[in-house]
Design a protein around this motif. Structure first.
Motif, mmCIF file in Angstrom:
data_model
loop_
_atom_site.group_PDB
_atom_site.id
_atom_site.type_symbol
_atom_site.label_atom_id
_atom_site.label_comp_id
_atom_site.label_asym_id
_atom_site.label_seq_id
_atom_site.Cartn_x
_atom_site.Cartn_y
_atom_site.Cartn_z
ATOM 1 N N LEU A 124 5.403 0.809 -9.130
ATOM 2 C CA LEU A 124 4.053 1.250 -9.481
ATOM 3 C C LEU A 124 3.615 2.417 -8.616
ATOM 4 N N SER A 125 2.671 3.198 -9.129
ATOM 5 C CA SER A 125 2.072 4.290 -8.369
ATOM 6 C C SER A 125 0.575 4.285 -8.580
ATOM 7 N N HIS A 126 -0.153 4.669 -7.546
ATOM 8 C CA HIS A 126 -1.604 4.785 -7.614
ATOM 9 C C HIS A 126 -1.966 5.896 -8.583
ATOM 10 N N LYS A 127 -2.911 5.623 -9.474
ATOM 11 C CA LYS A 127 -3.340 6.633 -10.437
ATOM 12 C C LYS A 127 -4.024 7.783 -9.712
ATOM 13 N N SER A 128 -3.649 9.018 -10.069
ATOM 14 C CA SER A 128 -4.268 10.187 -9.450
ATOM 15 C C SER A 128 -5.766 10.172 -9.699
ATOM 16 N N GLU A 129 -6.536 10.556 -8.677
ATOM 17 C CA GLU A 129 -7.980 10.591 -8.819
ATOM 18 C C GLU A 129 -8.559 11.746 -8.015
ATOM 19 N N SER A 130 -9.572 12.379 -8.583
ATOM 20 C CA SER A 130 -10.280 13.447 -7.903
ATOM 21 C C SER A 130 -11.435 12.847 -7.122
ATOM 22 N N ALA A 183 0.828 -1.198 0.000
ATOM 23 C CA ALA A 183 0.000 0.000 0.000
ATOM 24 C C ALA A 183 0.866 1.253 0.000
ATOM 25 N N ALA A 184 1.883 1.281 0.862
ATOM 26 C CA ALA A 184 2.730 2.470 0.980
ATOM 27 C C ALA A 184 3.578 2.697 -0.270
ATOM 28 N N MET A 185 4.074 1.644 -0.872
ATOM 29 C CA MET A 185 4.895 1.818 -2.071
ATOM 30 C C MET A 185 4.061 2.331 -3.242
ATOM 31 N N LYS A 186 2.801 1.936 -3.312
ATOM 32 C CA LYS A 186 1.968 2.347 -4.441
ATOM 33 C C LYS A 186 1.406 3.751 -4.265
ATOM 34 N N MET A 187 1.233 4.191 -3.014
ATOM 35 C CA MET A 187 0.615 5.493 -2.758
ATOM 36 C C MET A 187 1.452 6.265 -1.741
ATOM 37 N N THR A 188 2.761 6.292 -1.976
ATOM 38 C CA THR A 188 3.700 6.812 -0.986
ATOM 39 C C THR A 188 3.392 8.238 -0.586
ATOM 40 N N SER A 245 2.393 9.470 -6.139
ATOM 41 C CA SER A 245 3.768 9.595 -6.601
ATOM 42 C C SER A 245 4.753 9.054 -5.568
ATOM 43 N N LYS A 246 5.909 8.665 -6.054
ATOM 44 C CA LYS A 246 6.964 8.218 -5.159
ATOM 45 C C LYS A 246 7.499 9.407 -4.370
ATOM 46 N N ALA A 247 7.816 9.191 -3.111
ATOM 47 C CA ALA A 247 8.247 10.278 -2.242
ATOM 48 C C ALA A 247 8.978 9.686 -1.048
ATOM 49 N N PRO A 248 9.757 10.497 -0.341
ATOM 50 C CA PRO A 248 10.353 10.016 0.910
ATOM 51 C C PRO A 248 9.266 9.667 1.918
ATOM 52 N N LEU A 249 9.542 8.705 2.773
ATOM 53 C CA LEU A 249 8.567 8.278 3.774
ATOM 54 C C LEU A 249 9.293 7.739 5.007
ATOM 55 N N PRO A 250 9.000 8.251 6.197
ATOM 56 C CA PRO A 250 9.588 7.663 7.407
ATOM 57 C C PRO A 250 9.120 6.220 7.564
#
Length: 574
Positions: A168-174, A141-146, A185-190
């Protein structure tokens, strides 16, 4: 424990007028999410007395015991009461499915808990936890929607399935007319991982997060972690908006027995981070606790409700006793005084620029016919009666003036979303009080029937900032003006131009992520500045606070008779 169902009509529950943002009900409740036509259950625990906007832990438990047994036999109730957090427990459909579907289920629960149907949470402070085979679910879950999660902790050895979403990344959705916009998107995460040893697939997951967090070099240890990898000390950008705080922590020797002492240490680290909305991806920052930063909580009784605000007074202001400017900074719908001090960063501006900043808390409103009555919204309605937030805010200013020496020629207001609309309302309803205002991602309530001001007995300049993808401010198909303003926004801005006699053709320039449109009066005074922010939805971020004060507020002041001054020179009234 017995899991209850949320009431069909929660609007029947009265709020506590002395504590308006307290959850209306408590206990363990069963909720559902829709996974492509299939309903999946999860459980939400609301400890008695829990307030809105507290941190949320979304937990994938082990699949070798019933989830309610995991909840009841663990330390979860005591933990929730002590830490004042929301707890959400996923339920495996038998054994956890590690082909990615249950990772998606966890991300869907992340979205669901922000629906504000029965309680109010924020997307800034939601953390993923996984235990046993649930550890791989949380990793997926965290890797896909970091960029949505604020932190991750897993307890148990990991297989190669944990890396399923590494690329992979979760597709942006409104999510429609709501503040939540989901990206992935991929991002730093503690992160903190507890397992037997850092080898094999475990080591591969550790390496993934080290790369993601730019955390290399020899590890340190301490605080319950055997390995702590700190982010590189190379800072290529200013950390006003995003701080480089994402560590990778590892504890080895895990036997499968969850010990409360270790869990508390993990939470103490992971729970410090916040994931704030920003332009581009969501920005990571450490939480600014008002009390820890020296802000003081104040209350007053007005209109039958206990109203609250945090007050930040820089030491230099308190010690000198010299007259100081005053800034009101107002949170958005569903926010709070605490959350907006953290989110806006305006207290940092106050510290460096020498002004007092107030973070007031809105009254309440019932958004849905059968929904909770106490979503915090400015100019709301309770039991059919409108709440006069202007009266509260003006009374708050008088209270502060009775205790501090305030430069009454330099009182300003800013706010985001609903707070931006309240900022604009103050300019219209109390124009002699405010020298300038800066609404962010909201300037007037939605709807074509919103009345516009016919006169302003003292001109109040505006700096209006919003994202180019802001659902509240932008209509890309039917919008007006250069920035495709939504109908109600465009009508309000055009009315300001009329009242202030502004040139309808703006001066224009771009600085970084913001494109500015400057509307001048006949004396070339910028009475209206509109700034659109690239690649941003409904949000605000700390640099907006600096821009508002340094580049706008500081240039304006107002005399007692309502005369506006721009850089010390009188602005001729229309």
């Amino acid at each position: 424990m017995e899991a209850k169902i949320f009431p069909d009509n929660i609007s029947e529950f009265d709020i506590d007028p002395s504590d308006t943002k307290k959850c209306l009900i408590s206990g363990l409740f069963r909720e559902e999410v829709d996974m492509g036509g299939q309903k999946r259950s999860f459980y939400t625990y609301l400890t008695p007395g829990l307030h809105y906007n507290q941190s949320c832990l979304i937990i994938a438990p082990p699949d070798d015991m019933p989830v309610l047994e995991f909840v009841e036999k663990g330390f979860w109730q005591a933990f929730a009461e002590r830490e004042q957090v929301f707890l959400h427990f996923l339920e495996p459909d038998g054994a956890w499915n590690l082909d990615g579907r249950d990772g998606d289920y966890m991300n869907r629960v992340y979205i669901q808990v922000q629906s504000r149907a029965y309680y109010v949470t924020m997307q800034d402070n939601i953390y993923g936890f996984g235990f046993g085979r649930g550890a791989a679910v949380a990793q997926q879950a965290a890797m896909k929607m970091t960029s949505e999660w604020s932190g991750l902790a897993t307890f148990g050895d990991l297989g190669k399935e944990a890396l399923l979403n590494a690329a992979l990344s979760h597709k942006s959705e409104s999510m429609g007319a709501a503040e939540l916009a989901v990206s992935g998107s991929k991002a730093p995460l503690p992160v903190w991982m507890v397992w037997k040893e850092n080898r094999g697939d475990n080591e591969a997951v550790c390496s993934y997060w080290k790369k993601q967090n730019d955390a290399w070099g020899e590890p340190y240890s301490g605080g319950g972690a055997d390995e702590i990898y700190f982010p590189s000390d190379v800072r290529r950008k200013s950390e006003v908006n995003e701080e480089k705080i994402a560590q990778v922590r590892v504890t080895n020797g895990y036997t499968g027995e969850l010990r409360e002492a270790l869990f508390n240490k993990v939470w103490a680290y992971v729970g410090k981070a916040r994931r704030h909305r920003c332009f581009g991806t969501k920005a990571l920052r450490n939480y600014k606790d008002p009390k820890a930063y020296g802000a003081t909580l104040h209350t007053m009784e007005i209109g039958g409700l206990t109203r609250r605000w945090y007050e930040y007074v820089p030491k230099s202001v308190a010690e000198t006793g010299q007259k100081a400017p005053l800034v009101l900074n107002m949170h958005g719908r569903g926010g709070s005084a605490e959350s907006f001090m953290d989110l806006s960063g305006m207290s940092c501006v106050a510290e460096e620029r020498g002004f007092i900043v107030l973070f007031p808390e809105a009254g309440v409103h019932q958004q849905h016919p059968k929904g909770i009555r106490n979503v915090l919204v400015w100019s709301g309605v309770y039991k059919g009666e409108k709440i006069d937030d202007t009266a509260f805010l003006l009374a708050m200013i008088e209270d502060v003036k009775s205790r501090y020496s305030i430069d009454e020629t330099r009182i300003y207001a800013s706010g985001q979303s609903s707070g931006g609309m309240m900022t604009s309302r103050l300019a219209v309803e109390a124009p002699r009080v405010f020298a300038a205002v800066s609404p962010w991602s909201g300037v007037v309530s939605p709807g074509p029937g919103v009345p516009l001001p016919e006169t302003m007995d003292s001109q109040v300049p505006y700096l209006f900032l919003f994202g180019e993808n802001d659902w509240l401010c932008v209509d890309k198909e039917k919008g007006t003006m250069e920035y495709r303003a939504a109908e109600n926004v465009g009508r309000f801005l055009e009315k300001l131009m009329e009242l202030y006699g502004l040139d309808r053709v703006p001066k224009r320039y771009r600085c970084g992520e913001i494109t500015y449109y400057i509307y001048l009066n006949s004396e070339k005074v910028p009475m209206l500045t509109v700034g659109t922010i690239k690649d941003m939805s409904h949000a605000n971020y700390p640099r907006e606070s600096w821009i508002a004060y340094d580049e706008f507020f500081a240039k304006f002041s107002k005399e007692a008779d309502g005369t506006l001054l721009y850089m010390g020179e009188k602005v001729q009234p229309i």
